[in-house]
Design a protein around this motif. Structure first.
Motif, PDB file in Angstrom:
ATOM      1  N   ASP A   1      -5.115  17.241   0.277  1.00  0.00           N
ATOM      2  CA  ASP A   1      -3.769  16.587   0.423  1.00  0.00           C
ATOM      3  C   ASP A   1      -3.675  15.518  -0.332  1.00  0.00           C
ATOM      4  OD1 ASP A   1      -2.797  18.806   2.116  1.00  0.00           O
ATOM      5  OD2 ASP A   1      -3.244  18.118   3.709  1.00  0.00           O
ATOM      6  N   ALA A   2      -4.616  14.587  -0.429  1.00  0.00           N
ATOM      7  CA  ALA A   2      -4.448  13.224  -1.177  1.00  0.00           C
ATOM      8  C   ALA A   2      -4.512  13.277  -2.609  1.00  0.00           C
ATOM      9  CB  ALA A   2      -5.613  12.391  -0.702  1.00  0.00           C
ATOM     10  N   ILE A   3      -4.810  14.625  -3.246  1.00  0.00           N
ATOM     11  CA  ILE A   3      -4.844  14.795  -4.836  1.00  0.00           C
ATOM     12  C   ILE A   3      -3.337  14.487  -5.232  1.00  0.00           C
ATOM     13  CG2 ILE A   3      -5.193  16.020  -6.606  1.00  0.00           C
ATOM     14  CD1 ILE A   3      -7.696  17.402  -4.985  1.00  0.00           C
ATOM     15  N   PRO A   4      -2.301  15.177  -4.757  1.00  0.00           N
ATOM     16  CA  PRO A   4      -1.152  14.978  -5.326  1.00  0.00           C
ATOM     17  C   PRO A   4      -0.435  13.461  -5.502  1.00  0.00           C
ATOM     18  CG  PRO A   4      -0.921  16.814  -3.729  1.00  0.00           C
ATOM     19  CD  PRO A   4      -2.233  16.160  -3.816  1.00  0.00           C
ATOM     20  N   GLU A   5      -0.647  12.921  -4.284  1.00  0.00           N
ATOM     21  CA  GLU A   5      -0.158  11.474  -4.444  1.00  0.00           C
ATOM     22  C   GLU A   5      -0.906  10.498  -4.980  1.00  0.00           C
ATOM     23  OE1 GLU A   5      -2.638  11.037  -0.026  1.00  0.00           O
ATOM     24  OE2 GLU A   5      -1.011  12.066  -0.742  1.00  0.00           O
ATOM     25  N   PHE A   6      -2.266  10.664  -5.142  1.00  0.00           N
ATOM     26  CA  PHE A   6      -3.204  10.048  -6.192  1.00  0.00           C
ATOM     27  C   PHE A   6      -2.683  10.428  -7.656  1.00  0.00           C
ATOM     28  CE2 PHE A   6      -6.984   9.602  -8.884  1.00  0.00           C
ATOM     29  CZ  PHE A   6      -7.484   8.356  -8.270  1.00  0.00           C
TER      30      PHE A   6
ATOM     31  N   PHE B   1     -10.661   7.745  -6.617  1.00  0.00           N
ATOM     32  CA  PHE B   1     -10.419   8.721  -5.765  1.00  0.00           C
ATOM     33  C   PHE B   1     -11.110   8.859  -4.634  1.00  0.00           C
ATOM     34  CE2 PHE B   1     -10.222  13.077  -4.019  1.00  0.00           C
ATOM     35  CZ  PHE B   1      -8.789  13.073  -3.800  1.00  0.00           C
ATOM     36  N   ILE B   2     -12.481   8.451  -4.632  1.00  0.00           N
ATOM     37  CA  ILE B   2     -13.273   8.308  -3.513  1.00  0.00           C
ATOM     38  C   ILE B   2     -13.006   7.157  -2.587  1.00  0.00           C
ATOM     39  CG2 ILE B   2     -15.644   7.815  -2.612  1.00  0.00           C
ATOM     40  CD1 ILE B   2     -16.785   9.818  -5.308  1.00  0.00           C
ATOM     41  N   GLN B   3     -12.894   6.047  -3.191  1.00  0.00           N
ATOM     42  CA  GLN B   3     -12.338   5.232  -2.498  1.00  0.00           C
ATOM     43  C   GLN B   3     -10.920   5.128  -1.820  1.00  0.00           C
ATOM     44  OE1 GLN B   3     -14.355   2.347  -1.873  1.00  0.00           O
ATOM     45  NE2 GLN B   3     -15.952   3.886  -2.989  1.00  0.00           N
ATOM     46  N   HIS B   4      -9.891   5.900  -2.560  1.00  0.00           N
ATOM     47  CA  HIS B   4      -8.678   5.990  -2.188  1.00  0.00           C
ATOM     48  C   HIS B   4      -8.856   6.754  -0.830  1.00  0.00           C
ATOM     49  CE1 HIS B   4      -4.449   7.245  -2.303  1.00  0.00           C
ATOM     50  NE2 HIS B   4      -4.798   8.284  -2.054  1.00  0.00           N
ATOM     51  N   VAL B   5      -9.601   8.053  -1.130  1.00  0.00           N
ATOM     52  CA  VAL B   5      -9.638   9.092   0.293  1.00  0.00           C
ATOM     53  C   VAL B   5     -10.406   8.277   1.419  1.00  0.00           C
ATOM     54  CG1 VAL B   5     -10.457  11.199   1.052  1.00  0.00           C
ATOM     55  CG2 VAL B   5      -9.493  11.024  -1.189  1.00  0.00           C
ATOM     56  N   LYS B   6     -11.302   7.597   1.206  1.00  0.00           N
ATOM     57  CA  LYS B   6     -12.189   6.924   2.168  1.00  0.00           C
ATOM     58  C   LYS B   6     -11.199   5.982   3.019  1.00  0.00           C
ATOM     59  CE  LYS B   6     -16.977   6.903   0.824  1.00  0.00           C
ATOM     60  NZ  LYS B   6     -18.066   6.317   0.206  1.00  0.00           N
ATOM     61  N   ARG B   7     -10.413   5.128   2.298  1.00  0.00           N
ATOM     62  CA  ARG B   7      -9.470   4.329   3.009  1.00  0.00           C
ATOM     63  C   ARG B   7      -8.525   5.021   3.824  1.00  0.00           C
ATOM     64  NH1 ARG B   7      -9.545   1.550  -2.055  1.00  0.00           N
ATOM     65  NH2 ARG B   7      -7.444   2.538  -2.553  1.00  0.00           N
TER      66      ARG B   7
ATOM     67  N   LEU C   1      -1.070   3.814   2.339  1.00  0.00           N
ATOM     68  CA  LEU C   1      -2.206   3.732   1.390  1.00  0.00           C
ATOM     69  C   LEU C   1      -1.886   4.876   0.644  1.00  0.00           C
ATOM     70  CD1 LEU C   1      -4.894   3.180   4.117  1.00  0.00           C
ATOM     71  CD2 LEU C   1      -4.508   1.677   1.990  1.00  0.00           C
ATOM     72  N   ALA C   2      -1.363   6.189   0.959  1.00  0.00           N
ATOM     73  CA  ALA C   2      -1.217   7.444   0.116  1.00  0.00           C
ATOM     74  C   ALA C   2      -0.253   7.188  -0.893  1.00  0.00           C
ATOM     75  CB  ALA C   2      -0.837   8.620   0.974  1.00  0.00           C
ATOM     76  N   ASN C   3       0.482   5.834  -0.964  1.00  0.00           N
ATOM     77  CA  ASN C   3       1.387   5.592  -1.869  1.00  0.00           C
ATOM     78  C   ASN C   3       2.879   6.777  -1.828  1.00  0.00           C
ATOM     79  OD1 ASN C   3       0.025   3.724  -3.481  1.00  0.00           O
ATOM     80  ND2 ASN C   3      -1.334   5.366  -4.067  1.00  0.00           N
ATOM     81  N   ILE C   4       3.041   7.004  -0.494  1.00  0.00           N
ATOM     82  CA  ILE C   4       3.943   7.747  -0.104  1.00  0.00           C
ATOM     83  C   ILE C   4       5.204   6.921   0.278  1.00  0.00           C
ATOM     84  CG2 ILE C   4       4.743   9.702   1.406  1.00  0.00           C
ATOM     85  CD1 ILE C   4       2.241  11.105   1.303  1.00  0.00           C
ATOM     86  N   ASP C   5       6.441   6.814  -0.173  1.00  0.00           N
ATOM     87  CA  ASP C   5       7.686   6.256  -0.269  1.00  0.00           C
ATOM     88  C   ASP C   5       7.899   6.455   1.626  1.00  0.00           C
ATOM     89  OD1 ASP C   5       9.914   4.723  -0.513  1.00  0.00           O
ATOM     90  OD2 ASP C   5      10.951   6.331  -0.125  1.00  0.00           O
ATOM     91  N   LEU C   6       8.137   5.329   2.193  1.00  0.00           N
ATOM     92  CA  LEU C   6       8.171   5.165   3.678  1.00  0.00           C
ATOM     93  C   LEU C   6       9.567   5.601   4.110  1.00  0.00           C
ATOM     94  CD1 LEU C   6       6.319   1.845   4.726  1.00  0.00           C
ATOM     95  CD2 LEU C   6       5.550   4.159   4.609  1.00  0.00           C
ATOM     96  N   ALA C   7      10.690   5.240   3.236  1.00  0.00           N
ATOM     97  CA  ALA C   7      11.929   5.971   3.416  1.00  0.00           C
ATOM     98  C   ALA C   7      11.953   7.494   3.340  1.00  0.00           C
ATOM     99  CB  ALA C   7      12.894   5.059   2.274  1.00  0.00           C
ATOM    100  N   PHE C   8      10.999   7.920   2.564  1.00  0.00           N
ATOM    101  CA  PHE C   8      10.923   9.477   2.606  1.00  0.00           C
ATOM    102  C   PHE C   8      10.500  10.007   3.754  1.00  0.00           C
ATOM    103  CE2 PHE C   8       8.456  13.267   1.987  1.00  0.00           C
ATOM    104  CZ  PHE C   8       9.220  13.844   1.194  1.00  0.00           C
ATOM    105  N   ALA C   9       9.431   9.218   4.082  1.00  0.00           N
ATOM    106  CA  ALA C   9       8.745   9.797   5.655  1.00  0.00           C
ATOM    107  C   ALA C   9       9.591   9.626   6.629  1.00  0.00           C
ATOM    108  CB  ALA C   9       7.514   8.689   5.895  1.00  0.00           C
ATOM    109  N   GLN C  10      10.476   8.455   6.969  1.00  0.00           N
ATOM    110  CA  GLN C  10      11.299   8.320   7.727  1.00  0.00           C
ATOM    111  C   GLN C  10      12.292   9.453   7.923  1.00  0.00           C
ATOM    112  OE1 GLN C  10      12.707   4.136   6.919  1.00  0.00           O
ATOM    113  NE2 GLN C  10      10.777   3.585   8.149  1.00  0.00           N
ATOM    114  N   ARG C  11      12.921   9.869   6.773  1.00  0.00           N
ATOM    115  CA  ARG C  11      13.894  10.805   6.690  1.00  0.00           C
ATOM    116  C   ARG C  11      13.268  12.345   7.088  1.00  0.00           C
ATOM    117  NH1 ARG C  11      15.044   8.533   1.497  1.00  0.00           N
ATOM    118  NH2 ARG C  11      13.779  10.153   0.426  1.00  0.00           N
TER     119      ARG C  11
END
Length: 375
Positions: free
Chosen positions: A227-232, A250-256, A290-300
């Protein structure tokens, strides 16, 4: 004692020159050079010209026909090694030629030492103003070598041979050999650099070694990694960076993300329905950030998420976890980034009755096909 198998003087030629300009060309050039040692010739327009008639050439090179002599001499001319003024050999039966080395000192008698011809061989030192002629440049162009690269190599080539003080007949051939070697090295270095640094692309996936580090050594669920691949990929594509350590990044991104994700889990073991006014915790938004997903998108996504689970009337102990999976799934779909997701068609909230055990209890192959952590 003279062997009966060698009744005459053998032809000698340079193996390295043959590798550069061709075997037949090296043989003919060697024969012409031998003739130039003892025939006077004439000087015109900065070149020493020699004329050989058919009987002389047949005596020197009896194994070649007239067609062969015409073909090989023309090849030497096309390579910029010799100049030819006579008509095609099969018609004229003679070869009027000169080595393609301009003797600039002949037109400047006040400085005869600058060119320094060798009286024993007829060869010349390279002039400080030497340049490849039009014929040689046409031959160089056949190798797709740009003009600017040719100009860049000239100063080093001239300085090297002037320091050595050697005399040669065919500076054009020597320069061609030098140029081809430098071009091959430059192309190899360029390819190595390209192999080291690549841009992120939509088809990128972490290597198997990277997956094993995350699954086996960091005990991170493979479904979470997938699930972390698309956002990365999306993040680095939009930045347009190039790099050679995408797997490490990618390893560091997923660990965080995994650390924050575990911190966001609700530890209440009692399952419950989702409240009508439910909202994700701040920890959930930290993970999404951390996943670089837009927070406004998440809130919607919150109203739809709450409505779905209230209608389904199911109970769970961690609605934050469900919501994380829901947002990541829809974020990937919105950006049309594909991942290896065997059950991507299921909604994030659907349950899997055949949920396997923990990561420690399963093989890597089982982990590669398991998404039960989000059910």
């Amino acid at each position: 004692m003279t062997s009966s198998l060698i009744p005459e003087k053998p032809l000698l030629f340079s193996p390295s020159l043959a590798a550069t300009i061709g075997l037949e060309e090296a043989i003919l050039l060697s024969a012409l050079s031998d003739v130039a040692h003892y025939r006077p010739g004439t000087y015109r327009q900065g070149h020493h010209w020699l004329k050989l008639e058919a009987p002389q050439l047949q005596s020197l090179l009896p194994f070649w026909s007239d067609q062969d002599l015409q073909r090989v001499s023309k090849s030497l001319r096309d390579k910029g090694i010799i100049l030819i003024e006579s008509a095609p050999y099969t018609e004229s039966r003679q070869l009027l030629f000169a080595f393609n080395e301009t003797d600039r000192t002949q037109s400047a008698p006040a400085a005869p030492a600058a060119h320094n011809p060798d009286p024993q061989t007829g060869a010349n030192r390279i002039s400080p103003h030497w340049r490849p002629d039009a014929e040689l440049m046409r031959h160089i162009a056949q190798h797709n070598i740009p003009d600017h690269f040719v100009r860049e190599q000239l100063p080093e080539f001239i300085a090297y041979w002037r320091e050595r003080g050697e005399s040669h007949h065919a500076w054009g051939a020597k320069f061609l050999k030098h140029l081809l070697r430098q071009w091959r090295e430059a192309q190899t270095e360029h390819q190595v650099r390209r192999d080291r640094e690549v841009a992120m692309h939509s088809g990128w996936r972490p290597s198997r070694d990277a997956l094993e580090v995350l699954v086996k050594h960091a005990n991170i669920s493979l479904a979470f990694i997938e699930d972390a691949i698309p956002e990365f990929v999306l993040y680095w594509q939009e930045r347009g960076d190039v790099g050679r350590t995408w797997n490490s990044k990618f390893i560091q991104h997923v660990k965080r993300q995994w650390l924050r994700y575990n911190a966001a889990l609700e530890h209440d073991t009692e399952p419950r329905r989702i409240p009508e006014n439910w909202q994700p915790s701040q920890d959930v938004y930290d993970v999404l950030k951390l996943a670089n997903i837009d927070l406004a998108f998440a809130q919607r996504q919150v109203p739809e998420f709450v409505l779905y689970w209230r209608d389904s009337n199911q109970v769970h102990s961690s609605w934050n976890t469900k919501f994380l999976q829901h947002v990541k799934y829809h974020w990937a779909r919105q950006h049309a980034l594909t991942t290896h997701n065997p059950q991507a068609g299921q909604h994030a909230g659907q349950q899997d009755p055949s949920r396997p055990g923990t990561t420690r209890d399963r093989s890597l192959v089982q982990d590669l096909t398991d998404r039960s952590w989000a059910r």
